[in-house]
Design a protein around this motif. Structure first.
Motif, PDB file in Angstrom:
ATOM      1  N   GLU A   1      29.429  13.300  37.107  1.00  0.00           N
ATOM      2  CA  GLU A   1      28.598  13.483  38.305  1.00  0.00           C
ATOM      3  C   GLU A   1      29.022  12.529  39.423  1.00  0.00           C
ATOM      4  N   ARG A   2      29.308  11.280  39.064  1.00  0.00           N
ATOM      5  CA  ARG A   2      29.731  10.308  40.080  1.00  0.00           C
ATOM      6  C   ARG A   2      31.067  10.697  40.706  1.00  0.00           C
ATOM      7  N   ALA A   3      31.968  11.249  39.903  1.00  0.00           N
ATOM      8  CA  ALA A   3      33.268  11.649  40.434  1.00  0.00           C
ATOM      9  C   ALA A   3      33.163  12.888  41.314  1.00  0.00           C
TER      10      ALA A   3
ATOM     11  N   ASP B   1      29.264  25.297  46.887  1.00  0.00           N
ATOM     12  CA  ASP B   1      28.436  26.136  46.020  1.00  0.00           C
ATOM     13  C   ASP B   1      28.989  26.147  44.598  1.00  0.00           C
ATOM     14  N   TRP B   2      30.314  26.253  44.469  1.00  0.00           N
ATOM     15  CA  TRP B   2      30.942  26.243  43.139  1.00  0.00           C
ATOM     16  C   TRP B   2      30.912  24.827  42.557  1.00  0.00           C
ATOM     17  N   GLY B   3      31.277  23.850  43.376  1.00  0.00           N
ATOM     18  CA  GLY B   3      31.341  22.484  42.886  1.00  0.00           C
ATOM     19  C   GLY B   3      30.003  21.936  42.420  1.00  0.00           C
ATOM     20  N   SER B   4      28.909  22.415  43.023  1.00  0.00           N
ATOM     21  CA  SER B   4      27.586  21.944  42.628  1.00  0.00           C
ATOM     22  C   SER B   4      27.240  22.349  41.198  1.00  0.00           C
ATOM     23  N   LYS B   5      27.896  23.374  40.689  1.00  0.00           N
ATOM     24  CA  LYS B   5      27.619  23.845  39.332  1.00  0.00           C
ATOM     25  C   LYS B   5      28.675  23.361  38.341  1.00  0.00           C
ATOM     26  N   TYR B   6      29.597  22.522  38.811  1.00  0.00           N
ATOM     27  CA  TYR B   6      30.710  22.097  37.978  1.00  0.00           C
ATOM     28  C   TYR B   6      30.253  21.310  36.748  1.00  0.00           C
ATOM     29  N   THR B   7      29.428  20.294  36.952  1.00  0.00           N
ATOM     30  CA  THR B   7      29.006  19.468  35.821  1.00  0.00           C
ATOM     31  C   THR B   7      28.250  20.294  34.790  1.00  0.00           C
TER      32      THR B   7
ATOM     33  N   THR C   1      51.239  18.050  38.457  1.00  0.00           N
ATOM     34  CA  THR C   1      49.884  18.595  38.464  1.00  0.00           C
ATOM     35  C   THR C   1      48.874  17.461  38.580  1.00  0.00           C
ATOM     36  N   VAL C   2      47.890  17.638  39.422  1.00  0.00           N
ATOM     37  CA  VAL C   2      46.861  16.617  39.623  1.00  0.00           C
ATOM     38  C   VAL C   2      45.582  17.073  38.939  1.00  0.00           C
ATOM     39  N   HIS C   3      44.955  16.173  38.212  1.00  0.00           N
ATOM     40  CA  HIS C   3      43.685  16.466  37.537  1.00  0.00           C
ATOM     41  C   HIS C   3      42.613  15.618  38.209  1.00  0.00           C
ATOM     42  N   PRO C   4      41.931  16.141  39.234  1.00  0.00           N
ATOM     43  CA  PRO C   4      41.061  15.298  40.057  1.00  0.00           C
ATOM     44  C   PRO C   4      39.933  14.638  39.300  1.00  0.00           C
ATOM     45  N   ILE C   5      39.262  15.373  38.446  1.00  0.00           N
ATOM     46  CA  ILE C   5      38.094  14.785  37.775  1.00  0.00           C
ATOM     47  C   ILE C   5      38.533  13.792  36.717  1.00  0.00           C
TER      48      ILE C   5
END
Length: 650
Positions: free
Chosen positions: A476-478, A494-500, A639-643
């Motif tokens: 959540e912090r990330a 909208d998509w990112g808010s449901k990611y966690t 490749t980058v893995h942001p989270i």
């Protein structure tokens, strides 16, 4: 027409020798560039080997496979089994330099042949001799010395996406995913995403993950894989979802006796109610009140008899109304699984003319849903759990972005998108079938998960351990800063808010699949959250690419189409006429349609046009413009893995 000069055996021997003896790479790299290989996958392998060597990392098969998996290129070059095939075919490591000389020699011959072909085309077009000589010198200069190229500016986020991390799935699922992908020669992403949908079908509506407080996530997912026609989607669906249909049949057989008993009880109670009603109707006034009370009680008793519906786990292209009714009949659990994307057009109003997204929105969130019925009062579904597992063509992905309400009401925000690299043209013929023991384990375990959870009416609650909850807080912090205006996910908030929540759902599925018969009695561990987060990294990168593609203009889409052809064929130079013949499609109907796409690629530094010769003075057809390709196009990108990277630095 003769094939260009090459020796595939020598190419395979060079790479195999380098993998067997990484100390040879520096010596061989002095003789060979990635562009010297005729096979594009061999060039990509050699580029990766040289990059590892330059970084001081031994380019052995394990390190190379891990590197290619990280860059998202492992499937494109043939997969890990192909690396071992290359090693097994090396005649002698001592002859590696000799093999390299053969490959380099054929590369020079191809350059001469290609240059001769270009000059022949120009000469046949009637180009003036002076112009022809000037163009010849330009071609020689560009192909021999080459001008400096700046790194290309990416066309959005659609290139070099990460490969599906099958290793994070439970062993029996991962084995099946890899085996199906190998046998069908399809991207692992397809089988992996559909396998997640299969687990969602088994557990959806029967289990929830309790994060903290009142926050609970159901264990159902919406997954959509985007692949072009001819990608063997149906074969993968049949292999991965077949055991669900077998489990459904087992549920039907288990439920039939209860249905027969309930139907008999309903008939008996109905006849008793009719008899009581008839007696009350014919009674005299003194006895009528008592008989009416008896008739009312009998009618209520008959109404209370419920006949179970035949179990149905999976539906295909159903309407929203039919899906709602099935959810009600099936105790809130249903999966829509299909290798096509027709369901999107259906819920957009193909038959009714009016979009109806409610069942899909509530079915994902688990919100209470009321289902109206013509013959009886409406039904309430307290916690619906709808699973969506689809494979759609790229055009469908672009179409759904414009369908009314899909983005605004949040349907697209609920979907885990996968945009794997197409393997058509690189598939290995005669791949090994799925081992019997792998298929049997997958069938038995998936069936056990379905049957074990089938009896739950109230969802089983899966708590998190203290460490697992800490992992969720880290995610959540990330994520939160990325959702801010101007953040990396600001345009897909909208998509990112449901990611966690999606990561938590996948963690619940992994947990249940590893504890098939007692998962509800164990908390979800931190290690399970970490594995689900790797899936989250994968789907985040692919979601950004999907939304980018849905919002791209036609020129950019065509530019990506052209770029995919360049990457697939390994082209380093081409004419506009050749390009048109190879990429002609519904959106590239004429040579002129390539102009905007080529302009986009030129502006982004992917190619440059050689100064065209003047129109022939004797008249006739002008020569087709020739383009050079930036060498970086054929080099794998990191490749980058942001989270995951954010968690590492937190």
């Amino acid at each position: 027409m003769n094939r260009p000069a090459h020796d595939e055996g020598a190419e395979r021997a060079v790479i195999g020798a380098a993998l067997l003896s990484p100390s040879l790479v520096t010596e061989l790299a002095a003789k060979l560039n990635p562009g010297d290989f005729y096979r594009p996958n061999h060039g990509a392998l050699w580029d990766a080997i040289c990059r590892l060597d330059a970084a001081g990392t031994p380019a052995d098969p394990i390190m190379l496979a891990a590197h290619l998996a990280e860059t998202g290129d492992l499937a494109r070059v043939g997969g890990a089994p192909y690396l071992h095939t290359l090693i097994s075919e090396v005649p002698s490591v001592a002859n590696a330099g000799y093999y390299a000389d053969i490959v380099a020699g054929h590369a020079r011959r191809r350059e001469v042949s290609e240059l001769g072909l270009r000059l022949t085309q120009l000469a046949d077009s009637g180009t003036d001799t002076a112009d022809l000589l000037a163009t010849s010198r330009a071609l020689l200069d560009d192909t021999s010395t080459g001008a400096e190229w700046a790194p290309p500016i990416p066309l959005g986020t659609g290139r070099h996406l990460p490969a599906f991390p099958a290793h994070v799935l439970p062993g029996w699922v991962a084995d099946m995913v890899r085996a199906v992908a190998e046998f069908t020669q399809t991207p692992v992403d397809l089988a992996g995403s559909i396998a997640l949908a299969a687990l969602s079908t088994a557990a959806g509506g029967r289990a929830e993950v309790e994060v903290r407080g009142s926050w609970r996530e159901p264990t159902n997912l919406f997954t959509v894989v985007v692949l072009p026609p001819g990608s063997r989607k149906s074969a993968v669906f049949a292999a991965i979802t077949g055991p669900l249909l077998a489990a459904e049949s087992a549920l039907v057989e288990r439920t039939k006796p209860a249905i027969v008993e309930a139907e008999l009880a309903a008939r008996v109670a109905g006849k008793a109610a009719d008899k009581a009603a008839h007696a009350a109707a014919n009674a005299d006034a003194s006895a009528r009140d008592a008989l009416l009370a008896e008739a009312s009680a009998a009618a209520m008793q008959a109404e209370a008899v419920t006949v179970p519906s035949l179990p149905q786990l999976v539906a295909d292209d159903v309407t929203s109304e039919a899906a709602a009714q099935l959810l009600a009949d099936q105790g809130g659990r249903l999966a829509v699984l299909s290798p096509e994307g027709g369901i999107f057009a259906t819920i957009a109003g193909r038959y009714s003319g009016t979009p109806n997204l409610e069942v899909f929105l509530k079915g994902h969130a688990g919100d209470m849903m009321r289902v109206g019925r013509l013959s009886r009062e409406s039904q309430h579904v307290a916690k619906p759990a709808l699973t969506l597992g689809l494979a759609v063509q790229p055009d469908v992905l672009r179409d759904i972005a414009s369908m009314p309400g899909f983005r605004g009401l949040g349907l697209l925000a609920r979907i885990l998108f996968a945009l794997p690299e197409n393997t058509v043209g690189f598939r290995r013929i005669g791949a090994d079938p799925v081992p019997a023991e792998v298929a049997e384990a997958y069938r038995d375990n998936l069936g056990a998960l379905v049957l074990t959870l089938a009896g739950w009416t109230d969802p089983a609650v899966l708590p998190l351990t203290e460490d697992a909850n800490a992992r969720v807080l880290d995610i959540e912090r990330a994520v939160e800063p990325r959702l801010a205006p101007g953040g990396a996910w600001g345009h897909v908030v909208d998509w990112g808010s449901k990611y966690t929540g999606a990561v938590v759902r996948m963690a619940g599925l992994i947990h249940l699949a590893e504890h098939l018969r007692d998962g509800w009695g164990k908390p979800v561990e931190a290690e399970t959250i970490d594995r689900a987060a790797q899936l989250g990294d994968y789907y985040a990168a692919h979601a950004l690419a999907a939304f980018d593609d849905m919002g791209a203009d036609q020129a950019t889409r065509n530019a990506r189409h052209v770029l995919a052809w360049i990457e697939r064929t390994g082209s380093t130079t081409f004419t506009k006429r050749d390009l048109y013949r190879a990429t002609k499609s519904a959106t590239i109907r004429a040579v002129a349609d390539l102009e905007p796409a080529l302009a986009v690629l030129d502006a982004h530094g992917y190619l440059r046009q050689i100064d065209p010769p003047a129109r022939p003075r004797t008249g006739g057809r002008p020569p087709s413009p020739t383009f050079l390709v930036n060498p970086d196009v054929h080099r794998p990108a990191a490749t980058v893995h942001p989270i995951r990277d954010a968690r590492r630095t937190a």
